[in-house]
Design an enzyme around this catalytic site. Structure first.
Site, mmCIF file in Angstrom:
data_model
loop_
_atom_site.group_PDB
_atom_site.id
_atom_site.type_symbol
_atom_site.label_atom_id
_atom_site.label_comp_id
_atom_site.label_asym_id
_atom_site.label_seq_id
_atom_site.Cartn_x
_atom_site.Cartn_y
_atom_site.Cartn_z
ATOM 1 C CG ASN A 16 113.268 -17.277 -29.383
ATOM 2 O OD1 ASN A 16 113.238 -16.225 -30.860
ATOM 3 N ND2 ASN A 16 113.004 -18.040 -30.166
ATOM 4 C CE LYS A 18 109.047 -18.670 -29.143
ATOM 5 N NZ LYS A 18 108.257 -19.749 -29.311
ATOM 6 C CG HIS A 108 113.286 -21.850 -32.437
ATOM 7 N ND1 HIS A 108 111.223 -21.875 -33.388
ATOM 8 C CD2 HIS A 108 113.133 -21.652 -31.687
ATOM 9 C CE1 HIS A 108 111.088 -22.325 -32.000
ATOM 10 N NE2 HIS A 108 111.772 -20.959 -30.531
ATOM 11 C CD GLU A 110 108.239 -20.733 -32.529
ATOM 12 O OE1 GLU A 110 109.131 -19.297 -33.022
ATOM 13 O OE2 GLU A 110 108.098 -21.195 -31.555
ATOM 14 C CD GLU A 180 113.972 -24.213 -27.455
ATOM 15 O OE1 GLU A 180 113.245 -23.024 -26.878
ATOM 16 O OE2 GLU A 180 113.317 -23.228 -29.408
ATOM 17 N N GLY A 186 105.048 -22.779 -25.741
ATOM 18 C CA GLY A 186 104.338 -22.109 -25.455
ATOM 19 C C GLY A 186 102.758 -22.881 -24.782
ATOM 20 C CB SER A 226 106.157 -24.018 -20.513
ATOM 21 O OG SER A 226 105.606 -24.507 -21.882
HETATM 22 P P1 13P Z 1 108.094 -20.840 -24.350
HETATM 23 O O1 13P Z 1 109.023 -19.889 -23.375
HETATM 24 O O2 13P Z 1 106.959 -19.697 -24.967
HETATM 25 O O3 13P Z 1 107.648 -22.113 -24.316
HETATM 26 O O4 13P Z 1 109.073 -20.621 -25.444
HETATM 27 C C1 13P Z 1 110.439 -21.582 -26.446
HETATM 28 C C2 13P Z 1 110.417 -21.368 -27.289
HETATM 29 O O5 13P Z 1 110.251 -21.977 -28.194
HETATM 30 C C3 13P Z 1 112.148 -20.552 -26.645
HETATM 31 O O6 13P Z 1 112.721 -20.503 -28.462
#
Ligand code: 13P
Length: 268
Positions: A16, A18, A108, A110, A180, A186, A226
Site C-alpha cells: 500500500n 498510500k 483502511h 487512515e 491491521e 507506521g 510494521s
Molecule cells: P506500515 O507497514 O508502514 O506500518 O503500514 C501498514 C499499512 O497501513 C498498510 O496498509
C-alpha cells in the site's frame, strides 16, 4: 483451521503506497520490482505480489504490466460506493475494472480516521467492488484504546461483521481481509504473530457465518502493521495468516522484494 487449508490459499503480499510515488516514479518502481523478483526467480505460482498506487498512477502501472507481461497485479486504495453520478472526486468500481485492477482496499484505518468512514460505508464500498468484479480487501483493526478497553479482536470482529452485512449476495463472495492494528501502523511496533493468528481465527469465524464455510476457508487474511523483511516469515508461519499488507516497507524495492520472497527465508 487445518494447515492443509492454508496450503491452498496462495499468499498475497500487498504494498500500500498510500500518498507516495507519482505516475513516473510508479513506472520506475514497478519495473525495478519485477526485474528484482524475476532475477531472484520468485515462483509467482506460490505467492501473489500486488501494489496499490495512488489513482493517478493506475493507468501507467496497468500499461507497463500489460506491455512487459510482468507477473505483478495491482489495485486501488479506495473506491466509491456509488456507480456514477454527482459525487465529485469519487472513482467508481467500473473505472477500476476498466483499468484491470484486481483488488481495491476498503476501510483502511487512515480512511476511517481522516474521512470518518463507517463500517456500513466500508461494506457498501466492498459491495461496489464486487459488483464490478474487483476483489475488495476489507481492512479492520483496533486502536491502542480499543486494545486496552476491549482486547484485540472485539473491534475488528465488529468491523468485519457489519461490513459483510452490506453485501447483498454475501454467500460465497470473493473478498480478502486485512487485519491491521492501528497502533502497529507506521509505529515500528508490529503485533506479535500470536496476536495476528488469534484475531485471524476469529475473523475467519465471522467469514464462515457471513459467507459460508467454504468461502471462509479460501479467503485470505492478511496481517498489516510494521511488516518488514525481518518479521514477515514469523507472521506467515501462522496457520491463519495468508499474507501481508505492507506500508512503509513497500516503498523500498529491495525491502519489498525481500518480503515477497518470504518463502525463501530460513525456516518457512
Ligand atoms: P506500515 O507497514 O508502514 O506500518 O503500514 C501498514 C499499512 O497501513 C498498510 O496498509
Amino acid at each position: 483451521m487445518a494447515v492443509t487449508q492454508k496450503a491452498q490459499r496462495i499468499p498475497l503480499i500487498a504494498g500500500n503506497w498510500k500518498l507516495n510515488l507519482d505516475h513516473l516514479q510508479s513506472i520506475a518502481f514497478v519495473q525495478k520490482l519485477a526485474w528484482t523478483l524475476q532475477d531472484a526467480r520468485l515462483d509467482f505460482r506460490k505467492v501473489e505480489v500486488a501494489v496499490f498506487p495512488p489513482f493517478t498512477d493506475l493507468r501507467s502501472v496497468q500499461s507497463l504490466i500489460a506491455a512487459d507481461h510482468f507477473p505483478i497485479v495491482f489495485g486501488a486504495q479506495d473506491i466509491s460506493e456509488h456507480d456514477s453520478g454527482a459525487y465529485t472526486g469519487e472513482v467508481s468500481g467500473a473505472f477500476l475494472k476498466a483499468l484491470d485492477c484486481s483488488y481495491v482496499l476498503v476501510g483502511h484505518s487512515e480512511r476511517r480516521t481522516y474521512h470518518h468512514e463507517t463500517n456500513e460505508q466500508v461494506g457498501a464500498k466492498a459491495a461496489a467492488a464486487i459488483r464490478h468484479g474487483v476483489v475488495p480487501i476489507i481492512c479492520v483493526g483496533e486502536t491502542a484504546e480499543d486494545l486496552e478497553a476491549r482486547g484485540a479482536s472485539a473491534v475488528p470482529v465488529e468491523q468485519l461483521t457489519v461490513a459483510l452485512e452490506q453485501l447483498p449476495d454475501g454467500a460465497g463472495a470473493d473478498v480478502v481481509v486485512a487485519y491491521e492494528p492501528v497502533w502497529a501502523i507506521g509505529s515500528g511496533q508490529a503485533a506479535t504473530p500470536e496476536q495476528a493468528e488469534s484475531v485471524a481465527i476469529q475473523l475467519r469465524a465471522v467469514l464462515a457465518d457471513a459467507l459460508g464455510p467454504e468461502a471462509a476457508d479460501r479467503t485470505r487474511i492478511l496481517y498489516g502493521g510494521s511488516v518488514k523483511s525481518g518479521n514477515i516469515a514469523s507472521f506467515l508461519r501462522e496457520p491463519n495468516v495468508d499474507g501481508a499488507l505492507v506500508g512503509g516497507a513497500s516503498l523500498v524495492v529491495d525491502e519489498f522484494a525481500k518480503i515477497a520472497r518470504f518463502q525463501s527465508h530460513v525456516g518457512v
